[in-house]
Design a protein around this motif. Sequence first.
Motif: not given
Length: 463
Positions: A405-414, A442-446
Motif C-alpha cells: 500500500d506504500c508509495d515507497l519501496p521498503l529500503a526507501e521507506l526505512w 521488526e514487523e511491529a516497527l514496520l
Amino acid sequence: MSAPRVFVFTGPTLQAEEGRTLLDAVYLPPVSQGDVYRASRERPWGIAIVDGYFGRVPAVWHKEILWAMTEGIHVFGAASMGALRAAELASFGMEGVGEVFAAFKSGELTADDEVTVVHGPAASGYRALSEAMVNIRFTLRAAVAAGVVGEGTRGELLALAQATFYPRRSWPALLRQAADRVPPLPEEKLAALSAWLPGGRIDQKRADARALLAHVAARREADPSPKRVSFRFQHTEAWEAARRQAAQRPLADGLDAMDAMGADTFPPDAVLDELRHDGDLYRAERERALARALSLDLARLQGLAVPPAALEEAADDFRRARVLHAPEALARWLGEQGLTPEGLFRLVRDGVLAERIRAATAPDLGRHLEDRLRESGAYAGLAARARDKQATLAARGLDNPAVGDCDLPLAELWRWYFETRLGRPVPADLPAYARSLDLPGEEALLRAVLRERQYVALGPQNR
C-alpha cells in the motif's frame, strides 16, 4: 592487561609493605562495618580480610560479605577477623586459609578474643601492642614439642592467659603472672621458656596472613573469572537501610588512597559535575540510571541470575557492538571507561538483568509512560495526533497498511523514516531498535512506520 584488582583489609597482623611482596593488591585498614559493601561497589575481583575492628567500632557484617559474593566477588579470610568470618560463612562460599581458620571451623576455638589484640594508630602501621591468645596457644604447643616445657606447665600458662583481659596479654606479663601466682610455676621452667621465646615464638596469625595472600595470588592467576554462589541473597528492610547508611561514607579518604586503588585522581563526582552542565541530559540520564537501579534491585529480590552461556553471549554482543574484538582495543576501552575486566563483567550482567526486568514489566510500562506524559504536559498533543491519524487511515481502509500500500519501496521507506523524519542513519539492527522501543520486533516497527508514512502522505499538514 593488569591483573584483576583485589582489596586487602589488614593492620596489626601483617603490615601492608610486607603484604605487597606477596600480592599486588590495594591495602586498606582493618575492616569495619560497611567496608566490604563499600569495597564491593568498586568492583574488585576479590576481597581478602585479615584484620578487623569490633567492640567500640562495629564489626563487618556477615550480610555484606554474602552480598559481595552474590555480586561475583571472591571473598577470603584468615588469621584474625578474616578467620572468624570465613569459618562462619564457609558453607556459603567464603574461602578460609590457615591454621587459625581451621581451628575456628572445626570448633576447637570459639571465642572472638582468641585473635583480638590492641594496636596502635594508623601512623604506627597499626602495630600490635598485645599478644593474641591464638599465638600463645601455638607458641606453647611448639614449646612442648621442643621439650622446653611440659604439658602441665603449658596447661597452666594457657589458663592464666585466658583469664587475662586481651589488651593485657603479653609474654612478659604472662611470665610475671606465672611467677607471682600462688603457688608459682617452677622458676627454672619459666626461665627456660623465657630464653627460648625470642627464637621460638610462633606468630600464627602472621603466618596465616601470608598464606592467605599467596593463596589469593594463586587463585587469581588460575581462575580470574567472577565468583558464583548457590544461595539466594535475601534483601530485607534492615539490609536496605544498612547499605544506604554505608554508602554515605567513602571506602578510603584522600587522593593517595584513590591513587593506590588505581582510580582516577579526581573527586568521585567530577564526571557528574561535567554532565550537570547540560541539565536536560543530566536529568534524562538520571532517569535512565534510576530505572536501571530499580530494575537491578527487583532482579535481586526475585533471585534472578544470568546463566553463564547467556552471559557469554551478551558479553560477545557488547564487544561486537563497540568493535572491541582485539585484546588491545578492549584494554584501551576499559582504561578510557575507568573499568576493570571484572567491572565489565558486572556491567554486562547488570544490563542483562535490567533488560529481563524491563521485558517483564513491559505490559504495565505504557500506563506509566502515559502518566509521565500527562505530568510533562505532552500527552494532549500526542493524543490529538493519534486520534487524527487513526481516523484518517481508517476512513481510507489503511489503519493496518501493508508494504504494497506504500508509495515507497521498503529500503526507501526505512531511509525516509530514519534519515528524513528522525535525522539519523538507518539502524544496522532493526529488531534491536524495535525492542529498544518496547516493540516485539521488526514487523511491529514496520507497521508503525507504514502508518506514519501513509498519514503524512495523505495530509501534508501532518509533516
